[in-house]
Design a protein around this motif. Structure first.
Motif, PDB file in Angstrom:
ATOM      1  N   ARG A  81      54.417 -19.537 106.560  1.00  0.00           N
ATOM      2  CA  ARG A  81      55.795 -19.392 107.437  1.00  0.00           C
ATOM      3  C   ARG A  81      55.636 -18.291 108.547  1.00  0.00           C
ATOM      4  O   ARG A  81      56.234 -18.565 109.612  1.00  0.00           O
ATOM      5  N   ILE A  82      54.874 -17.211 108.215  1.00  0.00           N
ATOM      6  CA  ILE A  82      54.890 -16.250 109.363  1.00  0.00           C
ATOM      7  C   ILE A  82      53.887 -16.585 110.111  1.00  0.00           C
ATOM      8  O   ILE A  82      54.186 -16.641 111.421  1.00  0.00           O
ATOM      9  N   LEU A  83      52.712 -17.233 109.865  1.00  0.00           N
ATOM     10  CA  LEU A  83      51.747 -17.760 110.751  1.00  0.00           C
ATOM     11  C   LEU A  83      52.087 -18.794 111.740  1.00  0.00           C
ATOM     12  O   LEU A  83      51.680 -19.294 113.021  1.00  0.00           O
ATOM     13  N   ASP A  84      53.169 -19.737 111.190  1.00  0.00           N
ATOM     14  CA  ASP A  84      53.736 -20.732 111.854  1.00  0.00           C
ATOM     15  C   ASP A  84      54.673 -20.238 113.035  1.00  0.00           C
ATOM     16  O   ASP A  84      55.365 -21.080 113.927  1.00  0.00           O
ATOM     17  N   THR A  85      55.161 -19.014 113.174  1.00  0.00           N
ATOM     18  CA  THR A  85      55.974 -18.600 113.697  1.00  0.00           C
ATOM     19  C   THR A  85      55.370 -18.469 115.428  1.00  0.00           C
ATOM     20  O   THR A  85      54.237 -17.903 115.373  1.00  0.00           O
ATOM     21  N   PRO A  86      55.916 -19.174 116.539  1.00  0.00           N
ATOM     22  CA  PRO A  86      55.342 -19.047 117.475  1.00  0.00           C
ATOM     23  C   PRO A  86      55.006 -17.630 118.160  1.00  0.00           C
ATOM     24  O   PRO A  86      55.865 -16.787 118.022  1.00  0.00           O
ATOM     25  N   GLY A  87      53.952 -17.478 118.693  1.00  0.00           N
ATOM     26  CA  GLY A  87      53.398 -16.201 119.365  1.00  0.00           C
ATOM     27  C   GLY A  87      52.603 -15.349 118.386  1.00  0.00           C
ATOM     28  O   GLY A  87      51.902 -14.522 118.607  1.00  0.00           O
ATOM     29  N   VAL A  88      52.540 -15.725 116.961  1.00  0.00           N
ATOM     30  CA  VAL A  88      51.892 -14.900 115.743  1.00  0.00           C
ATOM     31  C   VAL A  88      50.322 -15.178 115.974  1.00  0.00           C
ATOM     32  O   VAL A  88      50.080 -16.579 115.843  1.00  0.00           O
ATOM     33  N   ALA A  89      49.630 -14.350 116.118  1.00  0.00           N
ATOM     34  CA  ALA A  89      47.952 -14.623 116.196  1.00  0.00           C
ATOM     35  C   ALA A  89      47.559 -14.524 114.564  1.00  0.00           C
ATOM     36  O   ALA A  89      46.742 -15.145 114.218  1.00  0.00           O
ATOM     37  N   LEU A  90      47.836 -13.442 113.867  1.00  0.00           N
ATOM     38  CA  LEU A  90      47.383 -13.185 112.524  1.00  0.00           C
ATOM     39  C   LEU A  90      48.069 -12.201 111.671  1.00  0.00           C
ATOM     40  O   LEU A  90      49.112 -11.547 112.518  1.00  0.00           O
ATOM     41  N   VAL A  91      48.188 -12.425 110.356  1.00  0.00           N
ATOM     42  CA  VAL A  91      48.525 -11.175 109.692  1.00  0.00           C
ATOM     43  C   VAL A  91      47.421 -10.187 109.027  1.00  0.00           C
ATOM     44  O   VAL A  91      46.448 -10.944 108.568  1.00  0.00           O
ATOM     45  N   GLU A  92      47.500  -9.140 109.256  1.00  0.00           N
ATOM     46  CA  GLU A  92      46.332  -8.186 108.897  1.00  0.00           C
ATOM     47  C   GLU A  92      46.002  -8.321 107.606  1.00  0.00           C
ATOM     48  O   GLU A  92      46.708  -8.369 106.642  1.00  0.00           O
ATOM     49  N   SER A  93      44.642  -8.474 107.225  1.00  0.00           N
ATOM     50  CA  SER A  93      44.240  -8.851 105.617  1.00  0.00           C
ATOM     51  C   SER A  93      44.660  -7.903 105.044  1.00  0.00           C
ATOM     52  O   SER A  93      44.568  -6.554 105.009  1.00  0.00           O
ATOM     53  N   GLY A  94      45.224  -8.178 103.755  1.00  0.00           N
ATOM     54  CA  GLY A  94      45.797  -7.229 102.635  1.00  0.00           C
ATOM     55  C   GLY A  94      47.218  -6.658 103.086  1.00  0.00           C
ATOM     56  O   GLY A  94      47.412  -5.799 102.148  1.00  0.00           O
ATOM     57  N   SER A  95      47.835  -6.836 104.345  1.00  0.00           N
ATOM     58  CA  SER A  95      48.939  -6.191 104.600  1.00  0.00           C
ATOM     59  C   SER A  95      50.180  -6.634 104.022  1.00  0.00           C
ATOM     60  O   SER A  95      51.106  -5.888 103.986  1.00  0.00           O
ATOM     61  N   MET A  96      50.134  -7.932 103.759  1.00  0.00           N
ATOM     62  CA  MET A  96      51.270  -8.416 103.335  1.00  0.00           C
ATOM     63  C   MET A  96      51.723  -8.160 101.856  1.00  0.00           C
ATOM     64  O   MET A  96      50.872  -8.732 101.068  1.00  0.00           O
ATOM     65  N   LYS A  97      53.029  -7.686 101.445  1.00  0.00           N
ATOM     66  CA  LYS A  97      53.373  -7.549 100.184  1.00  0.00           C
ATOM     67  C   LYS A  97      54.952  -8.117  99.993  1.00  0.00           C
ATOM     68  O   LYS A  97      55.543  -7.946 100.800  1.00  0.00           O
TER      69      LYS A  97
END
Length: 105
Positions: free
Chosen positions: A55-71
């Protein structure tokens, strides 16, 4: 439930607007009565890491979530990275705020 993540946005996106959209989306997704798949969350449900990530990645304008940063935090306790969280049978998903570090790629 609280999500903490470092998110990179596309150069042509407005980072402030993307952050607002992310917060709005996460609050809607974790709403106990109308969130989840749209019909609310069940008591004792499961929070799927991959679904939140998607859902975060599907948000318009998002390129990436930094590896290991999501908790994912439940009752201020962090879950393991990349792990689904199973709630106790008397627990229900509810969210008020998220910690999002948004910047450009």
């Amino acid at each position: 439930v609280k999500i903490e993540a470092t998110i990179k946005v596309l150069p042509q996106a407005d980072s402030g607007q993307v952050e607002q959209q992310l917060r709005k989306m996460l609050l809607a997704y974790f709403h106990p009565l109308t969130g989840g798949s749209g019909s609310g969350w069940d008591f004792g449900g499961k929070i799927y890491f991959a679904e939140t990530f998607r859902r975060i990645l599907d948000t318009p304008g998002v390129a990436l979530v930094e590896s290991g940063s999501m908790k994912t935090y439940v009752d201020d306790e962090p879950g393991s990275t990349c792990t689904d969280i199973v709630l106790a049978e008397d627990e229900l998903v509810y969210s008020e705020d998220h910690t999002l570090n948004v910047s450009y790629v």
